[in-house]
Design a protein around this motif. Structure first.
Motif, PDB file in Angstrom:
ATOM      1  N   PRO A  95       0.821  -1.224   0.000  1.00  0.00           N
ATOM      2  CA  PRO A  95       0.000   0.000   0.000  1.00  0.00           C
ATOM      3  C   PRO A  95       0.851   1.268   0.000  1.00  0.00           C
ATOM      4  O   PRO A  95       1.902   1.336   0.654  1.00  0.00           O
ATOM      5  CB  PRO A  95      -0.799  -0.131   1.299  1.00  0.00           C
ATOM      6  CG  PRO A  95       0.046  -0.980   2.191  1.00  0.00           C
ATOM      7  CD  PRO A  95       0.810  -1.911   1.299  1.00  0.00           C
ATOM      8  N   PHE A  96       0.380   2.246  -0.737  1.00  0.00           N
ATOM      9  CA  PHE A  96       0.988   3.571  -0.756  1.00  0.00           C
ATOM     10  C   PHE A  96      -0.032   4.583  -0.265  1.00  0.00           C
ATOM     11  O   PHE A  96      -1.184   4.580  -0.719  1.00  0.00           O
ATOM     12  CB  PHE A  96       1.450   3.940  -2.168  1.00  0.00           C
ATOM     13  CG  PHE A  96       2.728   3.282  -2.605  1.00  0.00           C
ATOM     14  CD1 PHE A  96       3.915   3.983  -2.603  1.00  0.00           C
ATOM     15  CD2 PHE A  96       2.742   1.948  -2.992  1.00  0.00           C
ATOM     16  CE1 PHE A  96       5.101   3.379  -2.993  1.00  0.00           C
ATOM     17  CE2 PHE A  96       3.907   1.332  -3.378  1.00  0.00           C
ATOM     18  CZ  PHE A  96       5.098   2.044  -3.380  1.00  0.00           C
ATOM     19  N   ASP A  97       0.386   5.447   0.662  1.00  0.00           N
ATOM     20  CA  ASP A  97      -0.480   6.534   1.108  1.00  0.00           C
ATOM     21  C   ASP A  97      -0.627   7.519  -0.047  1.00  0.00           C
ATOM     22  O   ASP A  97       0.370   8.070  -0.538  1.00  0.00           O
ATOM     23  CB  ASP A  97       0.123   7.236   2.326  1.00  0.00           C
ATOM     24  CG  ASP A  97      -0.039   6.425   3.593  1.00  0.00           C
ATOM     25  OD1 ASP A  97      -0.793   5.438   3.568  1.00  0.00           O
ATOM     26  OD2 ASP A  97       0.591   6.773   4.602  1.00  0.00           O
ATOM     27  N   THR A  98      -1.859   7.747  -0.466  1.00  0.00           N
ATOM     28  CA  THR A  98      -2.130   8.507  -1.686  1.00  0.00           C
ATOM     29  C   THR A  98      -3.054   9.675  -1.387  1.00  0.00           C
ATOM     30  O   THR A  98      -4.084   9.522  -0.735  1.00  0.00           O
ATOM     31  CB  THR A  98      -2.768   7.588  -2.747  1.00  0.00           C
ATOM     32  OG1 THR A  98      -1.948   6.424  -2.920  1.00  0.00           O
ATOM     33  CG2 THR A  98      -2.915   8.298  -4.074  1.00  0.00           C
ATOM     34  N   GLY A  99      -2.693  10.840  -1.843  1.00  0.00           N
ATOM     35  CA  GLY A  99      -3.507  12.022  -1.609  1.00  0.00           C
ATOM     36  C   GLY A  99      -3.160  13.131  -2.594  1.00  0.00           C
ATOM     37  O   GLY A  99      -2.158  13.046  -3.306  1.00  0.00           O
ATOM     38  N   PRO A 100      -3.976  14.182  -2.670  1.00  0.00           N
ATOM     39  CA  PRO A 100      -5.216  14.337  -1.929  1.00  0.00           C
ATOM     40  C   PRO A 100      -6.285  13.363  -2.406  1.00  0.00           C
ATOM     41  O   PRO A 100      -6.169  12.797  -3.494  1.00  0.00           O
ATOM     42  CB  PRO A 100      -5.609  15.788  -2.219  1.00  0.00           C
ATOM     43  CG  PRO A 100      -5.027  16.062  -3.570  1.00  0.00           C
ATOM     44  CD  PRO A 100      -3.733  15.324  -3.602  1.00  0.00           C
TER      45      PRO A 100
END
Length: 273
Positions: A20-25
């Motif tokens: 998993p990759f933290d993705t934002g906005p």
């Protein structure tokens, strides 16, 4: 249609190997896994009302008032459509969502639909203002990167009611760039549902995406997540358990008979001493 072990295992198998990759906005994070929506509704008792072998999916609520359609083969800009039939006391309404709406954001609305919570008298702009979005003098809310706008609009004819509209455009090319995705809420959509949608949209917490998952725009930020794949799966299972419990509580509250204190026409005033 409760979520079966087989369905949960299929979700787990997909995400178990995916770092998993933290993705934002969030508004640029891309659609993610549609099962964030469909599993949640199934956990609340919704059932499939469409051909199981069709790529299109229609889920209906236990009382048959609500229907959510997911049509990934549609040539229209709206892949998700949510309808509520009118009742004796409430009007019907309609909402639609574009192809690249994050499933987790749409899931926030679905959670509020199956287990409503009281939001007081605040409106969508209050929710977005509290999240740090810019509200201009015309009542238009903009995300910090100006790519997402939320506002009330009205049709051209005079007697039309204002509806809530969400629009995401290319942040590199400004307001007149091609639209990436949108959401539109019928004027009669309950405000707490619009609030739930924009609250999930403006949440600063990143969404988890795989390295090669589709996003809405190349400018999205992706960083390795501190979460392990198994933690992402466990979070999904925990959410489903919470939805089941909240839906059961909501059904029990709705089924409670309304009682009023009994009165007697023969009651006499207390005797004076």
């Amino acid at each position: 249609m409760p979520v079966s072990d087989q369905q949960v295992n299929a979700f787990a198998e997909k995400h178990a190997w995916q770092i998993p990759f933290d993705t934002g906005p969030r508004h640029l994070a891309g659609p993610g896994d549609a099962r964030h929506v469909t599993h949640g509704l199934a956990a609340a008792g919704w059932k499939r009302a469409s051909d199981p072998l069709s790529p299109e999916m229609v889920l209906a609520s236990p009382d048959h008032r609500y229907r959510l359609s997911f049509v990934p083969t549609s040539g229209l800009s709206a892949w998700w459509q949510l309808r509520a039939e009118p009742t004796d006391t409430e009007p019907g309404w309609y909402a639609e969502f574009g192809e690249l709406v994050p499933a987790e954001v749409l899931g926030g609305l679905a959670d509020a639909l199956v287990a409503p919570s009281v939001t007081g008298h605040i409106g969508p702009l209050d929710v977005l203002g509290s999240a740090g979005w810019l509200i201009n003098a015309r009542g238009v809310a903009s995300s910090p990167d100006a790519a997402c706008r939320v506002e009330q609009r009205a049709e051209l004819h005079e007697d039309s009611l204002a509806f809530w509209h969400v629009e995401v455009r290319d942040p590199d090319r400004g307001r007149h760039s091609p639209r990436l995705w949108h959401a539109r809420f019928d004027p009669r959509t309950p405000q707490h549902l619009v609030n739930a949608f924009v609250a999930a949209l403006a949440d600063p917490a990143p969404l988890q995406r795989g390295m090669y998952d589709r996003t809405a725009h190349h400018s999205v930020t992706k960083e390795p997540s501190p979460l392990r794949p198994e933690q992402v799966v466990e979070a999904h299972k925990t959410r489903l358990n919470m939805i089941r419990a909240r839906a059961r509580t909501a059904r029990r509250q709705q089924s409670k008979p309304t009682t009023t204190p009994a009165t007697s026409s023969t009651a006499r005033p207390a005797a004076r001493r």
